[in-house]
Design an enzyme around this catalytic site. Structure first.
Site, PDB file in Angstrom:
ATOM      1  N   ASP A 107       0.787  -1.037   0.037  1.00  0.00           N
ATOM      2  CA  ASP A 107      -0.087  -0.037  -0.001  1.00  0.00           C
ATOM      3  C   ASP A 107       0.977   1.125   0.194  1.00  0.00           C
ATOM      4  OD1 ASP A 107      -2.395   1.179   0.703  1.00  0.00           O
ATOM      5  OD2 ASP A 107      -3.086  -0.566   1.521  1.00  0.00           O
ATOM      6  N   ASP A 214      -2.840   4.793  -2.144  1.00  0.00           N
ATOM      7  CA  ASP A 214      -3.795   5.083  -1.336  1.00  0.00           C
ATOM      8  C   ASP A 214      -4.373   6.587  -1.692  1.00  0.00           C
ATOM      9  OD1 ASP A 214      -5.282   4.836   1.361  1.00  0.00           O
ATOM     10  OD2 ASP A 214      -4.382   6.754   1.681  1.00  0.00           O
ATOM     11  N   GLU A 278      -6.683   4.300  -5.274  1.00  0.00           N
ATOM     12  CA  GLU A 278      -8.065   4.449  -4.689  1.00  0.00           C
ATOM     13  C   GLU A 278      -8.608   5.885  -5.351  1.00  0.00           C
ATOM     14  OE1 GLU A 278      -9.769   4.506  -0.358  1.00  0.00           O
ATOM     15  OE2 GLU A 278      -7.936   5.469  -0.591  1.00  0.00           O
ATOM     16  N   HIS A 355     -10.918  -3.298   3.485  1.00  0.00           N
ATOM     17  CA  HIS A 355     -10.873  -3.303   4.825  1.00  0.00           C
ATOM     18  C   HIS A 355     -11.600  -1.857   5.209  1.00  0.00           C
ATOM     19  CE1 HIS A 355      -8.336  -0.483   2.626  1.00  0.00           C
ATOM     20  NE2 HIS A 355      -8.092   0.427   3.919  1.00  0.00           N
ATOM     21  N   ASP A 356     -12.439  -1.112   4.080  1.00  0.00           N
ATOM     22  CA  ASP A 356     -13.220   0.080   4.629  1.00  0.00           C
ATOM     23  C   ASP A 356     -14.559  -0.165   4.589  1.00  0.00           C
ATOM     24  OD1 ASP A 356     -10.780   1.765   4.895  1.00  0.00           O
ATOM     25  OD2 ASP A 356     -10.713   2.224   2.720  1.00  0.00           O
TER      26      ASP A 356
HETATM   27  C1  NOJ Z   1      -8.169   5.059   2.427  1.00  0.00           C
HETATM   28  C2  NOJ Z   1      -7.663   3.946   3.005  1.00  0.00           C
HETATM   29  O1  NOJ Z   1      -8.300   2.762   2.481  1.00  0.00           O
HETATM   30  C3  NOJ Z   1      -8.654   4.131   4.566  1.00  0.00           C
HETATM   31  O2  NOJ Z   1      -8.567   3.125   5.306  1.00  0.00           O
HETATM   32  C4  NOJ Z   1      -7.697   5.244   5.215  1.00  0.00           C
HETATM   33  O3  NOJ Z   1      -8.463   5.415   6.464  1.00  0.00           O
HETATM   34  C5  NOJ Z   1      -7.650   6.428   4.167  1.00  0.00           C
HETATM   35  N1  NOJ Z   1      -7.253   6.165   3.075  1.00  0.00           N
HETATM   36  C6  NOJ Z   1      -6.596   7.488   4.868  1.00  0.00           C
HETATM   37  O4  NOJ Z   1      -5.337   6.977   4.379  1.00  0.00           O
END
Ligand code: NOJ
Length: 584
Positions: A107, A214, A278, A355-356
């Site tokens: 990541d 990210d 992302e 994971h989000d």
């Molecule tokens: C996206 C990540 O997937 C998330 O888990 C994180 O809180 C934010 N970016 C900040 O890095």
């Protein structure tokens, strides 16, 4: 005409056909009983991952960090968070993956660092420090009564403002996330060069095969920082993504990162390294294509989040105020992001967990005991038949579900869940939004990021075999029933079904990975049916998203390739059944 229109068929590349498997290090496997997953634990499970039939491991952040945001707050790009292991452990992991024919991507979190990173410590030490401009510092504003006010009214991701006052130099710094995650200033060329060396080359030189990037579209902001219009009358802070997302220099920055760094590296088997960005808050296909068009030489592919935003309103202040949705809405989202790459040189991704997010079985189908396995299998069909690169999240392959509803709010550990919960308590108490706590609790039970962070359920021993100690997050009550060991022995398990489907996806990759998508019966609220076509071959995918039987789509003249039920009923889709037919 779009500048990205190309040939009718997509160019074939290894990462388009690969399946990626995301590992969240804290929750995958603990090797030393401290209750936290670690790299040696992950190494011990590489054979398991390889046995699934996936091709690439994406490891969420394992760098040194105060863990305010579970490692997305990095204090040193070149060391590993000690409870997870060492740089040497990661080097071993690289080898172990490669020996099993798996690639490994890390990541890349470079929109912000932790406030404990040396760069930020220097930056905050004085106004004339050489690294002062590596972050965004701005003076205070004052209202009519002389009260100190932040430079703008922006709302951050975690239910607070985006500016934090620093007593030492008496200025505010910018953070789109937690106050402990100050945003790096990509306008500063020295800062960019340091990022490339420390966060990227350091690990590429160790043989990794690429990055998940990210929050990639936030490196460029409107640095004059205008105030956001008031759209939320309950609050001083306002959604303001138009000022900090997809900013004026973003494509220049991403191109530079690719050209100066990534293009100089290859994977362990001599192919181009891979990137998946992302890409939040980019609702239009043309906007997404600018990042993923091969011509543009920016990113190979991105995650676009309409699918995980189902039920989340605009993803900001009301993210956890659940907005019920119907199946046609989901179909339109899938159709939009399946078809936007057709006849272009861009590419797409397929996923419904990470994971989000809450677990897909609980969010998109049913996690009640009677239907949870069927739901998991149907969603597996939904995924593997779609065009694009497939991403699975740890535990998805065994049908892990959300934490039980009777768990209290104290089990929710995530900084985002806490922020939204505390905000709801305040708004309920001061009367600005009566009843909000109840609604937000319901939303968190369905969609909180915590659900995906529960320990992996390996077997039926204590804590699901994740740790011999006390797990950092409580293990799911159902681990004795839902676990990888049981399912490994059962030919009808979700795990066995995933393996079979991943095999079928490869065998029929022309249609599944590269085929053209066509929605059938878009307004049907119970079943989701789509066609995939590649030259003269067609597949039909039919799924029942309800817990009652539904009339089956009339594809009977085609061959049934697979059903999520072991016995099919002619003319009827059983509850949460998924089927794929082919005509070749
Ligand atoms: C996206 C990540 O997937 C998330 O888990 C994180 O809180 C934010 N970016 C900040 O890095």
């Amino acid at each position: 005409m779009s500048p990205y229109v190309e040939s009718l068929e997509h160019k074939r590349v290894w990462w388009k056909e690969a399946t990626f498997y995301q590992v969240y290090p804290a929750s995958f496997k603990d090797s030393n009983g401290d209750g936290l997953g670690d790299i040696p634990g992950l190494i011990s499970k590489v054979p398991y991952i390889a046995s699934l039939g996936v091709d690439v491991v994406w490891l969420s952040p394992m760098y040194d960090s105060p863990q305010k945001d579970m490692g997305y707050d990095i204090s040193d790009y070149e060391t590993v968070y000690p409870p997870y292991g060492t740089v040497e452990d990661v080097e071993k992991l690289v080898k172990e993956c490669h020996q099993h024919g798996l690639k490994l991507i890390l990541d890349l979190v470079v929109n912000h660092t932790s406030d404990q990173h040396e760069w930020f410590k220097e930056s905050r030490s004085s106004k004339d420090n050489p690294k002062r401009n590596w972050y965004f510092w701005r003076p205070a504003r004052y209202d009519q009564d002389g009260n100190r006010m932040p430079p703008t009214n922006y709302r951050s991701y975690f239910a607070g403002g985006t500016w934090t006052w620093d007593d030492n130099t008496e200025e505010y710094y910018l953070h789109l996330y937690d106050p402990s995650q100050p945003d790096l200033n990509w306008e500063n060329a020295d800062c960019r060069r340091a990022i490339y060396d420390s966060a990227m080359r350091f690990w590429l030189d160790k043989g990794i095969d690429g990055f998940r990037v990210d929050t990639v579209n936030k490196y460029s902001k409107h640095v004059d920082f205008p105030d956001a219009p008031i759209t939320d009358s309950n609050s001083f802070i306002q959604p303001a993504a138009q000022f900090w997302c997809n900013g004026p220099r973003i494509h220049e920055f991403v191109k530079e990162m690719n050209n100066d760094v990534l293009s100089k590296y290859t994977t362990f088997d001599g192919q181009a390294v891979v990137t998946v960005g992302e890409l939040s808050l980019t609702p239009e296909p043309e906007g997404v294509l600018r990042y993923v068009s091969a011509k543009e030489k920016e990113l190979d592919m991105v995650f676009q989040f309409d699918i995980t935003h189902l039920g989340q309103d605009n993803g900001f202040q009301d993210k956890y105020d659940f907005a019920p949705w119907k199946l046609p809405e989901m179909k339109r989202i899938v159709e939009k992001w399946q078809t936007f790459i057709e006849e272009t040189d861009g590419w797409t991704t397929v996923f419904n967990e990470n994971h989000d997010n809450g677990r897909s079985v609980s969010r998109f189908a049913s996690d009640v005991p009677e239907w949870r396995e069927q739901s998991a299998k149907m969603l597996a069909i939904w995924l593997i038949a779609q065009t694009g690169t497939l991403f699975l999240y740890q535990g998805q392959e065994i049908g892990m579900i959300n934490a039980p509803k009777d768990w209290g709010i104290e089990e929710y550990r995530d900084v985002e869940a806490q922020g939204h919960w505390e905000e709801a308590v305040r708004q309920d108490a001061n009367g600005t939004d009566p009843g909000r706590t109840e609604r937000i609790l319901h939303g968190l039970q369905l969609m909180a990021r915590d659900h995906s962070r529960l320990p992996f359920q390996w077997d039926s021993s204590a804590n699901g075999g994740f740790t011999t100690g006390k797990p950092w997050m409580r293990a799911h009550d159902l681990y004795p029933k839902i676990n990888a060991e049981n399912q490994g022995k059962d030919v009808n398990s979700v795990l066995a079904f995933y393996k079979r489907l991943l095999y079928l996806r490869k065998e029929h990759k022309d249609v599944f990975v590269y085929g053209a998508f066509e929605l059938v019966d878009p307004e049907n609220e119970n079943t989701f049916v789509f066609r995939k076509r590649y030259r003269d071959r067609t597949a039909v995918v039919a799924m029942n998203f309800t817990d009652s039987p539904q009339p089956a789509f009339g594809a009977m003249e085609m061959m049934l390739l697979v059903s999520s039920y072991s016995k099919v009923v002619l003319g009827t889709l059983q509850p949460f059944e998924g089927r794929i037919y082919v005509d070749y």
